[in-house]
Design an enzyme around this catalytic site. Sequence first.
Site, PDB file in Angstrom:
ATOM      1  N   THR A  79      23.773  23.113  51.480  1.00 39.15           N
ATOM      2  CA  THR A  79      24.178  23.810  49.822  1.00 39.15           C
ATOM      3  C   THR A  79      25.972  23.877  50.419  1.00 39.15           C
ATOM      4  O   THR A  79      26.636  22.515  50.138  1.00 39.15           O
ATOM      5  CB  THR A  79      23.640  24.814  49.475  1.00 39.15           C
ATOM      6  OG1 THR A  79      22.935  24.348  48.977  1.00 39.15           O
ATOM      7  CG2 THR A  79      25.141  24.878  48.158  1.00 39.15           C
ATOM      8  N   GLN A 202      15.935  17.513  52.690  1.00 44.31           N
ATOM      9  CA  GLN A 202      13.971  17.304  52.043  1.00 44.31           C
ATOM     10  C   GLN A 202      13.658  15.851  53.051  1.00 44.31           C
ATOM     11  O   GLN A 202      12.049  15.331  52.663  1.00 44.31           O
ATOM     12  CB  GLN A 202      14.084  16.226  50.710  1.00 44.31           C
ATOM     13  CG  GLN A 202      14.527  17.981  50.255  1.00 44.31           C
ATOM     14  CD  GLN A 202      13.746  19.160  49.592  1.00 44.31           C
ATOM     15  OE1 GLN A 202      12.631  18.693  50.910  1.00 44.31           O
ATOM     16  NE2 GLN A 202      13.780  19.992  49.695  1.00 44.31           N
ATOM     17  N   GLY A 223      18.638  23.552  57.540  1.00 47.29           N
ATOM     18  CA  GLY A 223      18.247  24.628  58.529  1.00 47.29           C
ATOM     19  C   GLY A 223      16.374  25.407  57.704  1.00 47.29           C
ATOM     20  O   GLY A 223      15.681  24.854  58.451  1.00 47.29           O
ATOM     21  N   HIS A 224      16.805  25.850  57.161  1.00 45.14           N
ATOM     22  CA  HIS A 224      15.181  26.680  56.535  1.00 45.14           C
ATOM     23  C   HIS A 224      14.734  25.572  55.714  1.00 45.14           C
ATOM     24  O   HIS A 224      13.358  26.159  55.803  1.00 45.14           O
ATOM     25  CB  HIS A 224      16.333  27.740  55.569  1.00 45.14           C
ATOM     26  CG  HIS A 224      15.918  27.502  54.171  1.00 45.14           C
ATOM     27  ND1 HIS A 224      15.436  27.032  53.278  1.00 45.14           N
ATOM     28  CD2 HIS A 224      17.464  26.514  53.284  1.00 45.14           C
ATOM     29  CE1 HIS A 224      16.320  27.142  52.342  1.00 45.14           C
ATOM     30  NE2 HIS A 224      17.151  26.573  52.627  1.00 45.14           N
ATOM     31  N   THR A 260      34.024  31.975  62.076  1.00 49.91           N
ATOM     32  CA  THR A 260      33.170  32.027  63.604  1.00 49.91           C
ATOM     33  C   THR A 260      31.871  31.615  64.142  1.00 49.91           C
ATOM     34  O   THR A 260      31.652  31.785  63.477  1.00 49.91           O
ATOM     35  CB  THR A 260      33.056  33.746  64.667  1.00 49.91           C
ATOM     36  OG1 THR A 260      34.460  34.051  64.762  1.00 49.91           O
ATOM     37  CG2 THR A 260      32.591  33.723  65.969  1.00 49.91           C
ATOM     38  N   CYS A 346      14.878  27.880  35.103  1.00 46.11           N
ATOM     39  CA  CYS A 346      14.084  29.000  33.998  1.00 46.11           C
ATOM     40  C   CYS A 346      15.178  29.592  34.097  1.00 46.11           C
ATOM     41  O   CYS A 346      15.784  30.415  35.415  1.00 46.11           O
ATOM     42  CB  CYS A 346      13.157  29.494  34.310  1.00 46.11           C
ATOM     43  SG  CYS A 346      11.874  28.987  34.353  1.00 46.11           S
TER      44      CYS A 346
END
Length: 413
Positions: A79, A202, A223-224, A260, A346
């Site tokens: 993001t 993706q 990363g996630h 940092t 939503c």
Amino acid sequence: MSCLPHQHYLDHAATSPVRESALEAWVATTRALRDVPGNPAALHAGGRAARLLLEEARERIGAALGAERAEVVLTSGATEADALAVAGGARGSRGRDPRRTHVLVSRIEHDAVGAQRGGLEAQGFHWDLLPLGPDGVSVVDPGELDGAEPGLALASLALVCSEVGTVQPVAALVDALAARGGTTGHPGADASRALVHTDAAQAVGTLDVDFHALGVDLMSVGGHKLGAPVGTGALLVRRGVPLQGDRPGGGQERGVRSGTVDVAGAVALAAALDEVVAQRGRTREWMRVLTERVLAGLPEGVRPTIGPDTVTAPSILHLSLDTAHPEAVLMAMDAAGVMVSAGSACHAGVTRPSTVVLAMGRSECEALGVLRVSVGDSTTTDDVDALLAALPAALAAGQALDGRDHTRAEVRA
């Protein structure tokens, strides 16, 4: 310890479980930094040790993605990387050529891309959209690019649509921009051409993504989505590409992302990427097995949104439902222990049609009745079977709210 009953997780496109390798890397690095603390910007022994860990991680991240170490700007995720690439890239492009005041983005981009529109327009930029075909693939028309030039500062096209899973023609966009300049090579190679950004969040988990081979100037990674901790990510910035940050501070990360740097997070991201690349071929085949199993067992009233002739990422399966109440379907699936997502957003209890599906030319009803199933390398056939077992009753729950006869309804594929 979780108090939830057993859950079948099929929402990997939203986030993925942290890989054991990434967790171990994070813990080991955090312990090392606890034993010998040091800010990587410091000159003492602790700082140098932290800096070594950081730059080794940066080297591995670049190697996994087909980039040089110096081209890796660490961020808090895709993001932030998207926002920095689009806004900072557009400003940088205009900085080297004042005529470049247009930004061209696809209709399938993450909200982080679209959210830059207001700020850039306030700075004198013009915002244009690439058309989206009925198959969910963006249309790259060289004639349209000619119309946008010579004022095009930046074009942004995600490698994979995070909603419907379609693979996008990023290479064609790069080639079209290079060709209109009368040369071959990368669009950002000199000041006479627009920059190209792609969101690969993706794509990296399943496609063979190579930053240099793709020819883009900027590429976002989160990363996630890959099994690294939340709060890790990177923006790849080709050498020589101008990028203007908007938050001056300590000058870290090439002066475009002050603060940092999270050394342990960078090491964990590198570990996750190492594992992703090593296992990608096997993971891709397993995902195809799982999605084919879903398609073979779909009940009446549920069909794939994207046809079989369109290339999609094997991790994402977008389904069209014969109901305008996907929120009821999601609630029923969740009650059955199956976690999936709707393609529509939503907000405050109001279900809105998917802007991507609308842009494909579907009706508002079709854009409401959608479901995204996304698998990962930890997904099992039991997870898929639980989805298929819960889907008929969940669909009926949505249809009960529609107030119409579904016996004659058709869902367009």
